[in-house]
Design an enzyme around this catalytic site. Structure first.
Site, PDB file in Angstrom:
ATOM      1  N   SER A 174       0.827  -1.193   0.000  1.00  0.00           N
ATOM      2  CA  SER A 174       0.000   0.000   0.000  1.00  0.00           C
ATOM      3  C   SER A 174       0.871   1.258   0.000  1.00  0.00           C
ATOM      4  O   SER A 174       1.645   1.461  -0.924  1.00  0.00           O
ATOM      5  CB  SER A 174      -0.949  -0.040   1.208  1.00  0.00           C
ATOM      6  OG  SER A 174      -1.908   0.979   1.134  1.00  0.00           O
ATOM      7  N   ASP A 272     -10.127  -3.526  -4.895  1.00  0.00           N
ATOM      8  CA  ASP A 272      -9.324  -2.466  -4.291  1.00  0.00           C
ATOM      9  C   ASP A 272      -9.161  -1.328  -5.300  1.00  0.00           C
ATOM     10  O   ASP A 272      -8.693  -1.569  -6.411  1.00  0.00           O
ATOM     11  CB  ASP A 272      -7.958  -3.042  -3.900  1.00  0.00           C
ATOM     12  CG  ASP A 272      -7.018  -2.015  -3.321  1.00  0.00           C
ATOM     13  OD1 ASP A 272      -7.468  -0.896  -3.010  1.00  0.00           O
ATOM     14  OD2 ASP A 272      -5.831  -2.335  -3.168  1.00  0.00           O
ATOM     15  N   HIS A 302      -8.594  -4.586  -0.328  1.00  0.00           N
ATOM     16  CA  HIS A 302      -7.277  -3.977  -0.100  1.00  0.00           C
ATOM     17  C   HIS A 302      -6.502  -4.676   1.005  1.00  0.00           C
ATOM     18  O   HIS A 302      -5.281  -4.762   0.938  1.00  0.00           O
ATOM     19  CB  HIS A 302      -7.448  -2.495   0.234  1.00  0.00           C
ATOM     20  CG  HIS A 302      -6.151  -1.773   0.404  1.00  0.00           C
ATOM     21  ND1 HIS A 302      -5.227  -1.651  -0.616  1.00  0.00           N
ATOM     22  CD2 HIS A 302      -5.597  -1.146   1.485  1.00  0.00           C
ATOM     23  CE1 HIS A 302      -4.174  -0.971  -0.176  1.00  0.00           C
ATOM     24  NE2 HIS A 302      -4.372  -0.665   1.089  1.00  0.00           N
TER      25      HIS A 302
END
Length: 340
Positions: A174, A272, A302
């Site tokens: 991320s 996501d 995610h």
């Protein structure tokens, strides 16, 4: 010819079951960054305790790396077993940056610590996890500089850690994937240390949100809400600097060139919004001649790929990461005459 019908992507039933299981354990996070960080870490610890997440017995060691003109960065070294590797062992090293929207997360979170231990053991590699500063208390560009300084430290100390400076990878999830990609750009422009692999998991690489993909979101999570939350996190990280989001150190996909960057393995999740970022970055790297593989996990969100004991697709993703890290044990290929 009959018309083809297109179904809206559906969440993996294993993800739905897991989310229902953990929902009673989670306290609502406040809006303030500091409060959200505190409650999120408490939620993480409570969840890992209830799920009986194993904390493997591997050797660890902490160091503080100085960073010019910015806060120092703490790093934790994980070895593959309970014994610290001897100098000269020539093990691969993965420098990894945790995720958390630049505002939460850290190497002291139970889930991240457990993941680093498991990956070090399963892949037979040394993991150096960098605890870069959280926003908004510390803002861009401190974090890219901290992560690049951590890379320099890893190269300088690889031998004494029992690692090999010729078998180094950089990775992140991320926001940590953003910082991993940025670190490879800084490395190319500065000292150009050898990096064998960049491992990017659901990375955010465009803080202008120009590549966010809302197509997979359910009606319960409108895209406008996701964009609003994303913009708030970006503001907390970048502050009020005009045009900062277009800097390659904030949005590595906007770099003028991606030539000469390390080979990449990128994974994305179908549900996501950052799927668009990761897959666009894979195309940008490929267009620049960088070897790249990208895997999209269908039905995943995610965060779902972080729970490999409970979600089959996450277990598959874990095996894929381990397989890619194990390639670092191989000797580096000799550069071709054309590449030279």
């Amino acid at each position: 010819m009959p018309k083809r019908s297109f179904r809206r992507p559906a969440v993996d039933t294993a993800v739905t079951a897991f989310e229902r299981r953990i929902a009673p354990l989670l306290e609502r996070e406040p809006r303030s960054a500091a409060g959200r960080r505190r409650v999120a870490q408490e939620n993480d610890a409570r969840m890992c305790d209830a799920l009986d997440i194993a904390i493997l017995d591997v050797a660890t060691e902490e160091h503080v790396v100085p960073v010019a003109d910015h806060p120092d960065v703490r790093v934790r070294v994980y070895w593959p077993s309970a014994l610290r590797a001897e100098p000269g062992a020539e093990l691969p090293i993965l420098l990894y940056f945790y995720g958390g929207g630049f505002t939460i997360g850290g190497i002291d979170w139970v889930s991240w610590d457990a993941r680093f231990r498991e990956r070090a053991r399963d892949a037979g590699v040394i993991i150096v996890a960098a605890d870069y500063s959280r926003a908004p208390e510390v803002r861009f560009p401190a974090q890219p500089e901290q992560c690049w300084s951590a890379l320099e430290w890893v190269h300088e100390h690889a031998g004494e850690l029992g690692g090999s400076p010729a078998r180094i990878a950089v990775g992140g999830g991320s926001s940590g994937g953003n910082l991993a990609a940025v670190t490879t750009l800084l490395n190319r422009e500065r000292n150009n240390r050898p990096i064998r692999l960049q491992l990017l998991e659901n990375p955010v690489v465009d803080l202008t949100m120009g590549h966010a993909d809302m197509a997979g979101l359910t009606a319960a999570i409108p895209g406008v809400i996701v964009r609003r939350v994303g913009r708030r996190l970006v503001r907390q990280y970048l502050g009020g600097r005009p045009g900062a989001a277009r800097s390659p150190l904030a949005s590595p996909i906007l770099a003028r060139s991606h030539t000469g960057l390390p080979a990449a393995w990128i994974c994305t999740s179908e549900l996501d919004p950052l799927r668009g970022d990761g897959e666009a970055y894979a195309r940008a790297l490929s267009a620049a001649g960088v070897p790249v593989s990208v895997v999209r996990y269908v039905g995943q969100t995610h965060t779902s790929l972080g729970w490999n004991r409970f979600i089959p697709a996450a277990a598959e993703a874990h095996r894929a990461v381990i397989a890619r890290l194990r390639t670092l044990h191989d000797d580096a290929p000799e550069p071709s005459a054309d590449a030279a």
